[in-house]
Scaffold this motif. Structure first.
Motif, short mmCIF file in Angstrom:
data_model
loop_
_atom_site.label_atom_id
_atom_site.label_comp_id
_atom_site.label_asym_id
_atom_site.label_seq_id
_atom_site.Cartn_x
_atom_site.Cartn_y
_atom_site.Cartn_z
N THR A 234 1.91 1.23 8.44
CA THR A 234 1.75 -0.12 8.82
C THR A 234 0.45 -0.79 8.07
O THR A 234 0.43 -1.89 7.54
CB THR A 234 1.16 -0.35 10.20
OG1 THR A 234 2.19 0.24 11.16
CG2 THR A 234 0.90 -1.62 10.70
N TYR A 235 -0.53 -0.02 7.52
CA TYR A 235 -1.59 -0.53 6.52
C TYR A 235 -0.93 -0.65 5.43
O TYR A 235 -1.33 -1.80 4.73
CB TYR A 235 -2.69 0.75 6.54
CG TYR A 235 -3.59 0.48 5.57
CD1 TYR A 235 -4.90 -0.24 6.10
CD2 TYR A 235 -3.70 0.76 4.35
CE1 TYR A 235 -5.85 -0.63 5.19
CE2 TYR A 235 -4.63 0.38 3.32
CZ TYR A 235 -5.68 -0.14 3.80
OH TYR A 235 -6.89 -0.55 2.82
N TYR A 236 0.03 0.00 4.82
CA TYR A 236 0.47 -0.26 3.40
C TYR A 236 1.70 -1.05 3.37
O TYR A 236 2.17 -1.50 2.40
CB TYR A 236 0.73 0.96 2.72
CG TYR A 236 -0.51 1.67 2.39
CD1 TYR A 236 -1.29 1.20 1.05
CD2 TYR A 236 -1.06 2.81 2.77
CE1 TYR A 236 -2.44 1.83 0.66
CE2 TYR A 236 -2.23 3.45 2.39
CZ TYR A 236 -2.88 2.82 1.20
OH TYR A 236 -4.13 3.36 1.01
N GLY A 237 2.16 -1.40 4.57
CA GLY A 237 3.39 -2.21 4.69
C GLY A 237 4.77 -1.56 4.36
O GLY A 237 5.73 -2.16 4.35
N LYS A 238 4.75 -0.34 4.14
CA LYS A 238 5.91 0.45 3.87
C LYS A 238 5.38 1.98 3.87
O LYS A 238 4.51 2.29 3.93
CB LYS A 238 6.62 0.19 2.63
CG LYS A 238 5.73 0.28 1.36
CD LYS A 238 6.28 -0.15 -0.02
CE LYS A 238 5.43 0.01 -1.02
NZ LYS A 238 6.22 -0.42 -2.32
N THR A 239 6.47 2.75 4.08
CA THR A 239 6.42 4.16 4.23
C THR A 239 6.08 4.74 2.79
O THR A 239 7.07 4.81 1.76
CB THR A 239 7.20 4.85 4.92
OG1 THR A 239 7.51 4.31 6.33
CG2 THR A 239 7.11 6.60 4.93
N LEU A 240 4.97 5.51 2.39
CA LEU A 240 4.60 5.94 1.13
C LEU A 240 4.24 7.42 1.56
O LEU A 240 3.24 7.58 2.06
CB LEU A 240 3.59 5.06 0.45
CG LEU A 240 3.52 3.60 0.22
CD1 LEU A 240 2.42 3.10 -0.04
CD2 LEU A 240 4.94 3.72 -0.99
N ARG A 241 5.12 8.32 1.14
CA ARG A 241 4.56 9.70 1.24
C ARG A 241 3.33 10.31 0.56
O ARG A 241 2.64 10.95 1.45
CB ARG A 241 5.74 10.62 0.42
CG ARG A 241 5.58 12.08 0.77
CD ARG A 241 7.06 12.78 0.21
NE ARG A 241 7.41 12.37 -1.03
CZ ARG A 241 7.44 13.08 -2.24
NH1 ARG A 241 7.10 14.45 -2.04
NH2 ARG A 241 7.70 12.68 -3.32
N HIS A 242 2.85 9.85 -0.45
CA HIS A 242 1.75 10.18 -1.05
C HIS A 242 0.47 9.57 -0.32
O HIS A 242 -0.56 10.40 -0.25
CB HIS A 242 1.76 9.78 -2.72
CG HIS A 242 1.60 8.35 -3.03
ND1 HIS A 242 2.66 7.46 -2.53
CD2 HIS A 242 0.46 7.66 -3.30
CE1 HIS A 242 2.20 6.50 -3.18
NE2 HIS A 242 1.29 6.36 -3.42
N LYS A 243 0.71 8.39 0.12
CA LYS A 243 -0.37 7.87 1.02
C LYS A 243 -0.48 8.75 2.26
O LYS A 243 -1.78 8.86 2.75
CB LYS A 243 -0.33 6.35 1.19
CG LYS A 243 -0.50 5.41 0.08
CD LYS A 243 -1.46 5.53 -0.61
CE LYS A 243 -1.81 4.70 -1.86
NZ LYS A 243 -3.10 4.82 -2.52
N ILE A 244 0.61 8.94 2.96
CA ILE A 244 0.27 9.74 4.08
C ILE A 244 -0.13 11.16 4.04
O ILE A 244 -1.02 11.37 4.81
CB ILE A 244 1.88 9.83 4.90
CG1 ILE A 244 2.27 8.49 5.22
CG2 ILE A 244 1.62 10.76 6.03
CD1 ILE A 244 3.99 8.46 5.83
N ALA A 245 0.16 11.89 2.96
CA ALA A 245 -0.36 12.87 2.58
C ALA A 245 -1.78 12.89 2.03
O ALA A 245 -2.80 13.69 2.77
CB ALA A 245 0.35 13.69 1.48
N ARG A 246 -2.09 11.70 1.32
CA ARG A 246 -3.68 11.67 1.16
C ARG A 246 -4.60 11.45 2.21
O ARG A 246 -5.56 11.77 2.53
CB ARG A 246 -3.72 10.39 0.15
CG ARG A 246 -5.07 10.22 -0.44
CD ARG A 246 -5.03 8.91 -1.51
NE ARG A 246 -6.29 8.94 -2.10
CZ ARG A 246 -6.58 9.41 -3.30
NH1 ARG A 246 -5.73 10.23 -3.98
NH2 ARG A 246 -8.04 9.45 -3.62
N ALA A 247 -4.03 10.54 3.24
CA ALA A 247 -4.63 10.13 4.43
C ALA A 247 -4.71 11.36 5.27
O ALA A 247 -5.96 11.64 5.78
CB ALA A 247 -4.08 9.09 5.27
N ARG A 248 -3.92 12.15 5.47
CA ARG A 248 -4.21 13.58 6.15
C ARG A 248 -5.10 14.37 5.46
O ARG A 248 -5.92 15.12 6.19
CB ARG A 248 -2.75 14.33 6.34
CG ARG A 248 -2.61 15.61 7.35
CD ARG A 248 -1.46 16.03 7.64
NE ARG A 248 -1.33 17.19 8.22
CZ ARG A 248 -0.32 18.01 8.19
NH1 ARG A 248 0.93 17.51 8.26
NH2 ARG A 248 -0.41 19.21 8.99
#
Length: 306
Positions: A234-248
């Motif tokens: 939701t924050y990035y407006g689309k699903t981004l695997r590298h951002k989800i991994a980075r946030a975790r």
């Protein structure tokens, strides 16, 4: 952090032009672990006084930075207005935000994660903060404090230093950009007025990786991995695997670093609060992630183009 009696507090408040000579009603607000928050109701307005004892600061809190960044958050449209700041009195006076403070369970309600992500985006798009915040720098500072003071930490804490360092290598190699972040968004620092969510408490605020903000929310608000995916997407407006991994990964960094915050508080705070249990909850979560089956994959995913 009730280090002030009512008479002493009234005497301090009388020195603030917005409150001088006005009849007022005081109500202690819950939640402050490093300060004493008081709701002040007058005939014309409602305020919150954030009162601090500056005689002991082992946590690296800079109150001038907090003041500057609280004003910037108000300019961004997600923070309370700043009315007055008196460092000599240990008081930051802000406007009171009408709404409910969230609890962890509220993130399961429809729309809450979406509005939380929108609040973060608004803050991050606002004016730059005065200073930076980086847990890869703060954690060594906390570690030096606990070792120098002889404070208790988990007996195997340093056994995971190499994994912490491996996260730092990956994240700093792939993205060094920063935005103005709160960095301490536990559920009680979200105020929901029913239409939008406001963000409060800028003690640890600074320009930082926005994925630390998102990962810290996941950690502190006990979100599920599905909820983390929703928050980041939701924050990035689309699903981004590298951002989800980075946030975790940043959430793991958060757990490991804040463990030492709890250790320092456990040894030094006068509050009747179990800071050691607070610290161990985060430490146990960090260890579970460090030793879990996803750890190596997360490091790889964080480096993906997507």
């Amino acid at each position: 952090m009730a280090f002030l009696g009512d008479d002493q507090l009234h005497s301090l408040l009388d020195q603030l032009p917005a409150l001088a000579g006005q009849p007022r009603q005081l109500e202690e607000l819950s939640g402050g672990l490093t300060n004493y928050n008081v709701k002040i109701t007058t005939s014309t307005a409602t305020y919150v006084a954030r009162c601090t004892d500056t005689s002991n600061n082992l946590l690296g809190i800079d109150r001038d930075n907090e003041f500057h960044n609280t004003k910037a958050a108000a300019e961004a449209g997600v923070g309370a207005p700043v009315i007055d700041y008196r460092p000599d009195l240990g008081i930051l006076l802000i406007g009171y935000l009408e709404g409910i403070t969230l609890e962890n369970k509220d993130f399961g309600r429809p729309g809450v994660i979406t509005r939380a992500a929108q609040a973060c985006r608004a803050l991050h798009a606002g004016p730059r903060f005065r200073d930076d915040f980086d847990m890869f720098e703060r954690q060594p500072e906390y570690l030096k404090t606990v070792l120098d003071k002889g404070f208790r930490i988990p007996s195997d804490y340093l056994e995971y230093a190499d994994r912490f360092a491996s996260i730092e290598r990956v994240l700093t190699a792939t993205d060094r950009s920063t935005l103005p972040c709160n960095n301490d968004l536990l559920a009680g620092n979200f105020v929901d007025d029913g239409e939008k969510i406001w963000l409060i408490d800028y003690e640890y605020s600074g320009n930082n990786d926005p994925c630390f903000e998102l990962g810290n929310i996941w950690s502190e608000c006990r979100l599920s991995l599905d909820q983390l995916d929703e928050l980041v997407s939701t924050y990035y407006g689309k699903t981004l695997r590298h951002k989800i991994a980075r946030a975790r990964l940043q959430g793991i960094v958060s757990k490991y670093g804040w463990t030492l915050w709890g250790a320092i508080q456990s040894a030094s705070s006068p509050l009747d609060f179990d800071f050691w249990e607070w610290a161990m909850e985060r430490y146990d979560g960090a260890v579970a992630e460090f030793t879990g089956p996803d750890f190596d994959r997360l490091l790889e995913d964080a480096q993906a183009d997507d």
